[in-house]
Design a protein around this motif. Sequence first.
Motif, PDB file in Angstrom:
ATOM      1  N   SER A 137       0.783  -1.232   0.035  1.00  0.00           N
ATOM      2  CA  SER A 137      -0.024  -0.062  -0.032  1.00  0.00           C
ATOM      3  C   SER A 137       0.731   1.239  -0.001  1.00  0.00           C
ATOM      4  N   ARG A 138       1.890   1.248   0.827  1.00  0.00           N
ATOM      5  CA  ARG A 138       2.972   2.488   0.880  1.00  0.00           C
ATOM      6  C   ARG A 138       3.390   2.502  -0.695  1.00  0.00           C
ATOM      7  N   CYS A 139       3.906   1.572  -1.086  1.00  0.00           N
ATOM      8  CA  CYS A 139       4.556   1.458  -2.451  1.00  0.00           C
ATOM      9  C   CYS A 139       3.857   2.171  -3.801  1.00  0.00           C
ATOM     10  N   LEU A 140       2.443   1.439  -3.777  1.00  0.00           N
ATOM     11  CA  LEU A 140       1.539   1.855  -4.656  1.00  0.00           C
ATOM     12  C   LEU A 140       1.328   3.189  -4.473  1.00  0.00           C
ATOM     13  N   ASN A 141       0.918   3.737  -3.275  1.00  0.00           N
ATOM     14  CA  ASN A 141       0.638   5.119  -3.042  1.00  0.00           C
ATOM     15  C   ASN A 141       1.720   6.108  -3.398  1.00  0.00           C
ATOM     16  N   SER A 142       2.962   5.675  -3.294  1.00  0.00           N
ATOM     17  CA  SER A 142       4.110   6.727  -3.716  1.00  0.00           C
ATOM     18  C   SER A 142       3.900   6.833  -5.148  1.00  0.00           C
ATOM     19  N   LEU A 143       3.785   5.474  -5.891  1.00  0.00           N
ATOM     20  CA  LEU A 143       3.622   5.464  -7.343  1.00  0.00           C
ATOM     21  C   LEU A 143       2.411   6.531  -7.702  1.00  0.00           C
ATOM     22  N   LEU A 189       0.518   0.387 -15.203  1.00  0.00           N
ATOM     23  CA  LEU A 189       0.858  -0.485 -13.970  1.00  0.00           C
ATOM     24  C   LEU A 189       0.420  -1.884 -14.024  1.00  0.00           C
ATOM     25  N   HIS A 190       1.628  -2.934 -13.777  1.00  0.00           N
ATOM     26  CA  HIS A 190       1.122  -4.203 -13.622  1.00  0.00           C
ATOM     27  C   HIS A 190       1.711  -4.616 -12.312  1.00  0.00           C
ATOM     28  N   VAL A 191       0.723  -5.447 -11.608  1.00  0.00           N
ATOM     29  CA  VAL A 191       1.002  -5.746 -10.414  1.00  0.00           C
ATOM     30  C   VAL A 191       0.976  -7.415 -10.420  1.00  0.00           C
ATOM     31  N   TYR A 192       2.107  -7.943  -9.781  1.00  0.00           N
ATOM     32  CA  TYR A 192       2.581  -9.404  -9.886  1.00  0.00           C
ATOM     33  C   TYR A 192       2.370  -9.929  -8.489  1.00  0.00           C
ATOM     34  N   SER A 234      -4.050 -13.036   1.182  1.00  0.00           N
ATOM     35  CA  SER A 234      -4.101 -13.170  -0.157  1.00  0.00           C
ATOM     36  C   SER A 234      -5.285 -12.219  -0.578  1.00  0.00           C
ATOM     37  N   LYS A 235      -6.359 -12.549  -0.121  1.00  0.00           N
ATOM     38  CA  LYS A 235      -7.732 -12.111  -0.460  1.00  0.00           C
ATOM     39  C   LYS A 235      -7.569 -10.625  -0.162  1.00  0.00           C
ATOM     40  N   SER A 236      -6.881 -10.181   1.252  1.00  0.00           N
ATOM     41  CA  SER A 236      -6.994  -8.639   1.469  1.00  0.00           C
ATOM     42  C   SER A 236      -6.070  -7.879   0.407  1.00  0.00           C
ATOM     43  N   ILE A 237      -5.073  -8.603  -0.153  1.00  0.00           N
ATOM     44  CA  ILE A 237      -3.980  -8.145  -0.995  1.00  0.00           C
ATOM     45  C   ILE A 237      -4.677  -7.882  -2.414  1.00  0.00           C
ATOM     46  N   LEU A 238      -5.518  -8.936  -2.690  1.00  0.00           N
ATOM     47  CA  LEU A 238      -6.150  -8.893  -4.045  1.00  0.00           C
ATOM     48  C   LEU A 238      -7.475  -7.537  -3.948  1.00  0.00           C
ATOM     49  N   ASP A 239      -8.000  -7.639  -2.654  1.00  0.00           N
ATOM     50  CA  ASP A 239      -8.981  -6.455  -2.600  1.00  0.00           C
ATOM     51  C   ASP A 239      -8.655  -5.224  -2.790  1.00  0.00           C
ATOM     52  N   PHE A 240      -7.326  -5.133  -2.001  1.00  0.00           N
ATOM     53  CA  PHE A 240      -6.452  -3.730  -1.984  1.00  0.00           C
ATOM     54  C   PHE A 240      -6.269  -3.285  -3.461  1.00  0.00           C
ATOM     55  N   VAL A 241      -5.533  -4.315  -4.045  1.00  0.00           N
ATOM     56  CA  VAL A 241      -5.286  -3.848  -5.568  1.00  0.00           C
ATOM     57  C   VAL A 241      -6.442  -3.686  -6.425  1.00  0.00           C
ATOM     58  N   ASP A 242      -7.713  -4.304  -6.316  1.00  0.00           N
ATOM     59  CA  ASP A 242      -8.833  -4.112  -6.996  1.00  0.00           C
ATOM     60  C   ASP A 242      -9.300  -2.875  -6.898  1.00  0.00           C
ATOM     61  N   GLY A 243      -9.156  -2.359  -5.606  1.00  0.00           N
ATOM     62  CA  GLY A 243      -9.644  -0.989  -5.073  1.00  0.00           C
ATOM     63  C   GLY A 243      -8.810   0.124  -5.425  1.00  0.00           C
ATOM     64  N   PHE A 244      -7.498  -0.348  -5.781  1.00  0.00           N
ATOM     65  CA  PHE A 244      -6.584   0.846  -5.882  1.00  0.00           C
ATOM     66  C   PHE A 244      -6.802   1.478  -7.203  1.00  0.00           C
ATOM     67  N   GLU A 267      -3.244   1.756 -18.133  1.00  0.00           N
ATOM     68  CA  GLU A 267      -4.144   0.571 -17.603  1.00  0.00           C
ATOM     69  C   GLU A 267      -3.193   0.028 -16.471  1.00  0.00           C
ATOM     70  N   LYS A 268      -4.189  -0.618 -15.502  1.00  0.00           N
ATOM     71  CA  LYS A 268      -3.766  -1.477 -14.293  1.00  0.00           C
ATOM     72  C   LYS A 268      -4.029  -2.829 -14.569  1.00  0.00           C
ATOM     73  N   SER A 269      -2.966  -3.751 -14.583  1.00  0.00           N
ATOM     74  CA  SER A 269      -3.376  -5.187 -14.705  1.00  0.00           C
ATOM     75  C   SER A 269      -2.752  -5.915 -13.545  1.00  0.00           C
ATOM     76  N   VAL A 270      -3.492  -7.027 -13.345  1.00  0.00           N
ATOM     77  CA  VAL A 270      -3.068  -7.827 -11.922  1.00  0.00           C
ATOM     78  C   VAL A 270      -2.871  -9.414 -12.480  1.00  0.00           C
ATOM     79  N   HIS A 271      -1.600  -9.947 -12.084  1.00  0.00           N
ATOM     80  CA  HIS A 271      -1.197 -11.209 -12.517  1.00  0.00           C
ATOM     81  C   HIS A 271      -1.112 -11.929 -10.914  1.00  0.00           C
ATOM     82  N   TYR A 272      -2.266 -12.815 -10.785  1.00  0.00           N
ATOM     83  CA  TYR A 272      -2.046 -13.510  -9.561  1.00  0.00           C
ATOM     84  C   TYR A 272      -1.652 -14.857  -9.614  1.00  0.00           C
ATOM     85  N   ARG A 273      -0.676 -15.033  -9.151  1.00  0.00           N
ATOM     86  CA  ARG A 273       0.030 -16.701  -9.346  1.00  0.00           C
ATOM     87  C   ARG A 273      -0.790 -17.801  -8.725  1.00  0.00           C
TER      88      ARG A 273
END
Length: 620
Positions: A68-74, A86-89, A110-120, A126-132
């Motif tokens: 969250s600190r990282c994405l906010n600074s970006l 923005l591509h999040v892995y 994991s769910k809370s990280i996905l929720d955060f990224v989805d809401g960011f 474009e924003k894209s998410v790669h969830y392994r």
Amino acid sequence: MAQPKKTLKNFIPLFILLSLSVIFLFSYHPTNLNSTKSFSFNPNTPQTHQNFTFLVKVLTFNRLESLSRCLNSLSKAHYDNHVVHLHVYIDHFQDSPNGYVEIDQKLNLSKSILDFVDGFSWKYGEKSVHYRASNAGLQAQWLEAWWPSSDDEFAFVVEDDLELSPLYFRFLKSLIDNYYYNESNFSPMIYGASLQRPRFVPGKHGNKMQIDDRTQLFLYQLVGTWGQLLFPRPWKEFRIWYDTHKAKGLKPFLDGMVTTGWYKKMGEKIWTPWFIKFIHARGYFNIYTNLLHERAFSVSHRDAGVNYGKSAGPDSYLVDEKSFDINLLKMQSLHSLKWYDFCFKEVSPGRIVLSADDLVTVLHSVQKSRTILFLNLQQVSESIIRNLLCHFERLNIQNYVLLGPQSSFLLDLARRGHPVIDTDQFFDSIRLQNSINFDESHEKLGKEIVVKAHVVRKSLELKYNTWVVDSDVIPLSSDSFLHSYDLAHDFLLGKNFKLVFIRNSASALKIWVDNVLDKVVASVASLKTRGSIATEGNFVNLVEKLLEQKKATFNRVDETDFSLNISFMDANETSSRNGKKFAFWSPEMGSEQIQKRLEEFAMWVVDSDLSCNAVVCHPS
Ligand SMILES: *[C@@H]1O[C@H](CO)[C@@H](O)[C@H](O)[C@H]1NC(C)=O
Ligand SMILES: *[C@@H]1O[C@H](CO)[C@@H](O)[C@H](O)[C@H]1NC(C)=O
Ligand SMILES: *[C@@H]1O[C@H](CO)[C@@H](O)[C@H](O)[C@H]1NC(C)=O
Ligand SMILES: *[C@@H]1O[C@H](CO)[C@@H](O)[C@H](O)[C@H]1NC(C)=O
Ligand SMILES: *[C@@H]1O[C@H](CO)[C@@H](O)[C@H](O)[C@H]1NC(C)=O
């Protein structure tokens, strides 16, 4: 790379094109020689295209607060209307043996990280998410994060415990404009830029680096994993190199590097030892900033995770508009930047001597104890020469200049920081003044001898002791090529491996300046048959003839007195090495045989890429 099919029809224009480009590259060069750095030999300048694609690749795992600190600074950085994607892995947790409670916790995280990224919300592109689906680890996270889709696409890789300066993109954009798209500042040797504060020297046990306060931007071989911008071509090259080495079971060992120790401990958990090995083999460089006062465009909070057992806290201070005026950061021309290797020793790529005028600066810069070595590259295979140069590095021998005909090999050596003399161009530059001409059968030898005679003269005029040798010997001690012989005369000739040494003295210079070129040309021409050219046509014979004509006295040495004949010795006769200055072999041996012998003597010090198998740092 595939060779194009050479039918006569398409071969000729290609040949003309190549010769023209060579002339252009070389004629463009000398103006830069005073700075002893230059990058004119650049076959692949990208087209100007400032509308490049910029991808931010965020690698994350299980640290929600960090992410969250990282994405906010970006998202607070200035993008000035440039489109940035923005591509999040998101790596998956490892299989946990400790029962459902722990599994549930991990699933929840994991769910809370996905929720955060989805809401960011990311409003710059474009924003894209790669969830392994399973745990990939840092190596695969990095390596699989990017395959460039064009030469105008850049990736900026950010691990989740980083925080970026609001100025970071402005800086990177201006860096890309200046060092990628500006043709006069582009070098194919540069693989990207690191935004972290440069700190350590991997060839010196990871010691802290020392850099002077006036340097704002510099080039350094080491990759920085805290905010690394990657250029597309070197990254593709790396991925292919990694595949071929990994698939064949090769290891990224590089002796003398602290990172090799990390690899031995952590293996494939980390990726940097592979990248470092690749960069070392290719001789590439990264751009770094030195913003002073422990400041940087990117800081790592070193949160507990894969790299740190417990949090270590931020490594540096972030710069922002209040504390830093980015306009004061000058994008200097590439020629004025300094280049440093894995020892943080300065290297000087691009020293190619094409004419007598260029020679003086280079001789001054390489001499040691007023002594210079001219090393002839002809007639010796590329692998033997690269192996020899690794011995020079190990023994800290730096007072040499390489002589060879124009070739991509010679350019590569220059690109890696070895000073070279292009004997073809050099010969042309003195042929005109001295109206020298050879017929076809004498041309090759004539060029070599005339250039040697000329560079020796220059060296003696500058009052340097001068060695001339072929590259089929290996020095066994750091002072093998210093002035360490007790001589009765100014000249020392050794016929076994064609060694010439001339002491710096007024008497030697007097002999050498007096018509020496004419005499040398005449004695080359006096070799009438192909056979006599092959057997007698060498520098040491011609110098001997010259000295006899001038009734000058000289010492004749038998090099075998102080050298090891590896064609003859057994490697297990260890005492034979004591006190010897050189190793040599008989000229009949082929390259493969020589390599085999050198391996037995532990003198084969290059790897399968023909790059030195160790980084050896010397006190500066
Ligand atoms: C630059 O990129 C933007 C956004 O993708 C696009 O609208 C524009 O046409 C591009 N301009 C040029 C000159 O390629
Ligand atoms: C995981 O989240 C669910 C739903 O929010 C909650 O009921 C459960 O207690 C959590 N489990 C753990 C182990 O934290
Ligand atoms: C390209 O770089 C050169 C050398 O640093 C500089 O003089 C020139 O102004 C630059 N060109 C542009 C378009 O910025
Ligand atoms: C080196 O050893 C080889 C093999 O025994 C021999 O043929 C050659 O003459 C030796 N060279 C010298 C200079 O003694
Ligand atoms: C050295 O090795 C050779 C075989 O390579 C062997 O024939 C010889 O006996 C060995 N010499 C000694 C002193 O061990």
